[in-house]
Scaffold this active site. Structure first.
Site, PDB file in Angstrom:
ATOM      1  N   LYS A  64       0.813  -1.233   0.000  1.00  0.00           N
ATOM      2  CA  LYS A  64       0.000   0.000   0.000  1.00  0.00           C
ATOM      3  C   LYS A  64       0.838   1.270   0.000  1.00  0.00           C
ATOM      4  CE  LYS A  64      -2.178  -1.745   3.587  1.00  0.00           C
ATOM      5  NZ  LYS A  64      -1.986  -3.189   3.429  1.00  0.00           N
TER       6      LYS A  64
ATOM      7  N   LEU B 250     -10.565  -9.369  -2.859  1.00  0.00           N
ATOM      8  CA  LEU B 250     -11.902  -8.881  -3.238  1.00  0.00           C
ATOM      9  C   LEU B 250     -11.816  -7.858  -4.372  1.00  0.00           C
ATOM     10  CD1 LEU B 250     -13.494  -8.357   0.302  1.00  0.00           C
ATOM     11  CD2 LEU B 250     -13.792 -10.299  -1.247  1.00  0.00           C
TER      12      LEU B 250
ATOM     13  N   GLU C 141      -0.701  -7.917  13.203  1.00  0.00           N
ATOM     14  CA  GLU C 141       0.708  -7.680  12.933  1.00  0.00           C
ATOM     15  C   GLU C 141       1.512  -8.041  14.184  1.00  0.00           C
ATOM     16  OE1 GLU C 141       2.033  -6.790  10.058  1.00  0.00           O
ATOM     17  OE2 GLU C 141       0.062  -6.652   9.088  1.00  0.00           O
TER      18      GLU C 141
ATOM     19  N   ASP D 200      -3.834   1.289   8.914  1.00  0.00           N
ATOM     20  CA  ASP D 200      -4.002   0.405   7.765  1.00  0.00           C
ATOM     21  C   ASP D 200      -5.272   0.777   7.001  1.00  0.00           C
ATOM     22  OD1 ASP D 200      -3.346  -2.038   6.203  1.00  0.00           O
ATOM     23  OD2 ASP D 200      -5.219  -2.760   7.053  1.00  0.00           O
TER      24      ASP D 200
ATOM     25  N   LYS E 109      -5.910   2.414   3.082  1.00  0.00           N
ATOM     26  CA  LYS E 109      -6.846   1.841   2.112  1.00  0.00           C
ATOM     27  C   LYS E 109      -7.901   2.875   1.714  1.00  0.00           C
ATOM     28  CE  LYS E 109      -6.108  -2.814   3.879  1.00  0.00           C
ATOM     29  NZ  LYS E 109      -6.626  -3.951   4.670  1.00  0.00           N
TER      30      LYS E 109
END
Length: 824
Positions: free
Chosen positions: A583, A617, A671, A682, A686
């Site tokens: 990312k 996905l 994590e 995180d 996203k």
């Protein structure tokens, strides 16, 4: 009567016990009738014999010791290859030859000179000895055999263009070797030897042994001629320059001649002529791998092939002679004067190209003749140069000729387009073009420095599937190793059913890397990385993946590194595609992000990152489809963290939240430092990736986030944090109680509004809301748009784990193959 077959062997295979054993096994496997065996000495024997003459001329005292050593070498060879009971006559013949050599050398010593006839006679004895050794061994094996010194029956006439070999009148001489009722198993003949019309011994020149084989195939009306070499057959290109070169199963005589003319290591064209005259098939096979089928050269190929181009060759050390001038237009005889002048002075013309306007003409010539050719042309057209009817006569040096050869090229549209398209993609400039009317050959003059790159590019264009991908994988950790195993399980099927050829050619972690020219054995990639590795050098890794002899190259970054995305723009610039679940690139500062996207667009390369949100996905793909089909995004809301989804699925107030975090960590759901999940960063990343996909300029630090980590625990060690997890419980119990009181559940979500504003927070949802019904580590995202207004478009499923994430990366790889033309 059974027909003869001819087998020719190189010196290295004839002069050792192992080589002799291989040859005898070949005879046992292939002998159906009488066999003519053509043998040659090791390449060092004729020069060693000639050195005796050179030493005699200058009267070197070491001459006699050198001759004795050579005599001992031949005796040792006879001892090694021939049983004692069959050595007596052989050793006597070799001793007699050395006595004759000594007499000749004493004469040379005396006059301090030697004639060509003397040198040819002495250098040819090496082939005679090998033939005698081979003959004796066949007798020892129980075969009936004769041997023949070909200097008795093959005549050679020197010509300006080389030598002319005469053998049509030797049938009578050959018949004398066999009695009428003779039924020999073998005829052993010396390779590469003949005689002049005056009766002097001489050499048949380049590929003399092969020429001997085809001559005897012609004379004996052989069924087949097999040339045993140390290669598997004729290759589609020089394997030293093109690692992916393949053995060509079949060639016509014409194809083989074209390839040989343009430098392919097959045969000198004159060596094929005797076989061509009677239509005798020629086989080229590997004596070290006798079961390999090799290459068959014949008048007509028997099997159908989907490769219209059989092979590619390069002629190095070429220069281009260019003549330009308006005064040549419509004037007959210009070409005739040029080539007559060059021919008169012995200048070889390899290729000719002329503009249809007749304004210019050029020809390719050997580089060492270039300046002389230019001077000859300037003298031939001196008056035209003086009157400016010809503007210039110049030489372009440091060139090479690239040739594509194949009988099936004729009449197939698009061959030239594919050939020159491959050169264009490789950045190779073409100086001149030539194609014969038979369409069997396309030749292009290119720069010498581009020769290897050009050869690899056109070979890939015709021999590799257009869906052949050179793949480099960075980070064979949990996701990377799972991806490699998935590719290993499906690559064969994908190639068979769809023509997708996935070549994993490089794998690297932070310390070591393994590289392979044609592809790593992906089933055993861990062993390759352990046993055939070298220290990681990212520049070398990328250069290897970006091989010019593959049509497409892709780097798959399976790391979480913040440093690697800084190189993405440069990798795209050099022509690589990039796939990643990392990312960091999608959330880099906007200038870096824009540069990556700009390079991908300008270079028409693909940067695929579907798995950065929701693992496998189809979240980014769905969003992109909505936008590209004209829908307007009003709101995106989603649970994007599998870890937090799991925690709030389990959290029902009956157990402390801290215990659930510890449990999730023990199960490997978090994590190593759970704060990376609990901080919400995180989900922030996203959310930013999706916002940027819509077109909003959003930075990570602009997104408000509700961190679940108490401020006093943000900077402590992991151990201290885990020891004080209970500090989370009071606040989490309060939030749960408030939500439960209102009939809601808690979910940690990222939200993007219609105006581009973003936020990440822990928020309550009614128990009948789609977000409230997710279980385990499922991710869910709802797209509210103009089309999906009253009821959002929802995508839901597992959003974490190595299997689904690696599967998503694999799907991106297949998506790339589809973009490149695969019919999935």
């Amino acid at each position: 009567m059974k027909r003869w077959t001819v087998h020719a062997f190189e010196g290295t295979s004839c002069c050792s016990a192992d080589g002799m054993a291989n040859i005898l096994e070949v005879f046992r496997q292939h002998r159906k009738g009488p066999i003519c065996v053509v043998v040659s000495p090791k390449s060092d024997i004729p020069p060693a014999l000639l050195s005796l003459v050179d030493q005699a001329i200058v009267r070197e005292e070491s001459l006699w010791g050198t001759m004795e050593a050579l005599s001992q070498q031949m005796s040792s060879l006879a001892d090694e290859l021939v049983p004692p009971d069959y050595r007596q006559d052989l050793e006597a013949a070799i001793r007699e030859d050395f006595r004759n050599i000594e007499d000749i050398l004493r004469a040379v010593w005396l006059v301090r000179d030697s004639s060509p006839r003397t040198r040819e006679y002495i250098s040819g004895l090496g082939a005679v000895w090998i033939a005698q050794v081979f003959h004796s061994r066949l007798l020892a094996e129980g075969y009936s055999a004769k041997w023949l010194d070909t200097r008795k029956i093959i005549s050679v006439q020197p010509q300006d263009y080389g030598i002319e070999v005469q053998y049509e009148d030797t049938s009578r001489a050959l018949g004398e070797v066999f009695e009428q009722d003779s039924n020999e198993d073998f005829l052993v003949v010396t390779g590469g030897l003949g005689r002049t019309l005056e009766g002097a011994a001489t050499s048949l020149g380049r590929d003399g042994a092969e020429l001997t084989a085809t001559i005897f195939g012609n004379l004996l009306n052989a069924e087949k001629i097999t040339l045993w070499k140390n290669v598997d057959g004729v290759m589609s290109a020089d394997p030293q320059k093109v690692p992916g070169a393949e053995v060509i199963p079949e060639l016509t005589y014409q194809e083989a001649t074209e390839l040989a003319y343009f430098g392919a290591e097959i045969l000198h064209p004159p060596a094929m002529t005797p076989a061509m005259r009677k239509g005798i098939p020629l086989a080229i096979r590997n004596i070290d791998h006798p079961k390999a089928p090799g290459t068959i050269i014949s008048s007509k190929v028997k099997s159908s092939s989907n490769k219209p181009v059989k092979g590619f060759s390069i002629v190095d050390e070429v220069s281009l002679l260019n003549i330009e001038g308006a005064g040549m237009i419509g004037v007959p005889g210009i070409s005739s004067r040029l080539f007559a002048s060059l021919n008169k002075q012995g200048i070889s013309v390899i290729l000719i190209s002329q503009a249809s306007s007749e304004h210019s003409i050029c020809c390719a010539i050997p580089a060492h003749q270039a300046r002389r050719a230019r001077q000859i042309a300037r003298e031939a057209f001196a008056s035209e140069l003086e009157s400016y009817r010809i503007n210039s006569i110049e030489v372009e040096e440091e060139c090479a000729i690239l040739a594509a050869v194949g009988d099936q090229m004729s009449g197939i549209p698009g061959i030239s387009a594919k050939f020159f398209g491959a050169l264009g993609k490789a950045g190779v400039n073409v100086r001149a073009i030539a194609q014969g009317s038979s369409e069997r050959n396309i030749s292009a003059v290119i720069g010498a420095k581009d020769a290897a790159r050009a050869l690899r590019a056109v070979h890939a264009g015709f021999y590799l599937s257009n869906q052949t991908l050179s793949i480099g994988i960075i980070g064979p950790g949990l996701i990377g190793s799972t991806l490699l195993d998935q590719i290993a399980g499906e690559s064969e099927r994908l190639n068979r059913e769809f023509g997708i050829d996935l070549r994993v050619r490089a794998i690297t972690d932070s310390k070591k890397m393994t590289l392979a020219k044609t592809g790593i054995d992906i089933v055993d990639w861990k062993k390759a990385l352990t046993e055939r590795s070298e220290p990681t050098r990212m520049d070398a890794f990328i250069a290897h993946v970006d091989a010019e002899y593959f049509p497409h190259s892709v780097v798959i970054d399976c790391t979480t590194s913040a440093d690697l995305p800084k190189y993405y723009a440069g990798w795209l610039l050099r022509g690589l595609h990039i796939i990643t679940p990392n990312k960091k690139a999608g959330t880099a500062p906007m200038p870096e992000y824009r540069q990556i996207m700009s390079e991908a667009k300008q270079r028409q390369r693909h940067f695929l990152y579907e798995t950065t949100v929701g693992a496998g996905l189809p979240i980014i793909g769905t969003l992109r489809d909505l936008i590209q089909t004209g829908d307007k995004i009003k709101r995106i809301e989603g649970v994007f963290s599998g870890t937090l989804a799991y925690l709030f699925w389990k959290f029902d107030g009956s157990a402390p939240f801290s215990g659930l975090v510890q449990e999730a960590k023990d199960l490997g759901f978090t994590e190593p430092d759970p704060r990376d999940d609990l901080s919400g960063m995180d989900i922030v990343r996203k959310t930013v990736i999706l916002a940027r996909e819509i077109g909003w300029d959003v930075e990570v630090d602009q997104v408000p986030v509700h961190s679940l980590v108490p401020k006093e625990l943000e900077d402590v060690s992991v151990e201290d944090f885990l020891g004080k997890l209970s500090m989370l419980d009071e606040e989490m119990n309060r939030l749960y109680a408030e939500a439960e009181k209102e009939g809601n559940v808690l979910k940690y979500a990222g939200i993007i509004e219609a105006d581009g504003s973003c936020k990440v927070e822990l928020r309550p949802y009614p128990k009948d809301h789609p977000f409230a019904r997710i279980t385990g580590s499922d991710n869910i995202v709802a797209f509210t748009t103009e089309r999906y207004n009253s009821q959002p478009l929802v995508v839901q499923g597992p959003g974490a784990g190595p299997q689904v994430t690696a599967g998503g990366v694999f799907a991106d790889l297949l998506r790339l193959a589809a973009y490149l033309g695969a019919k999935l």
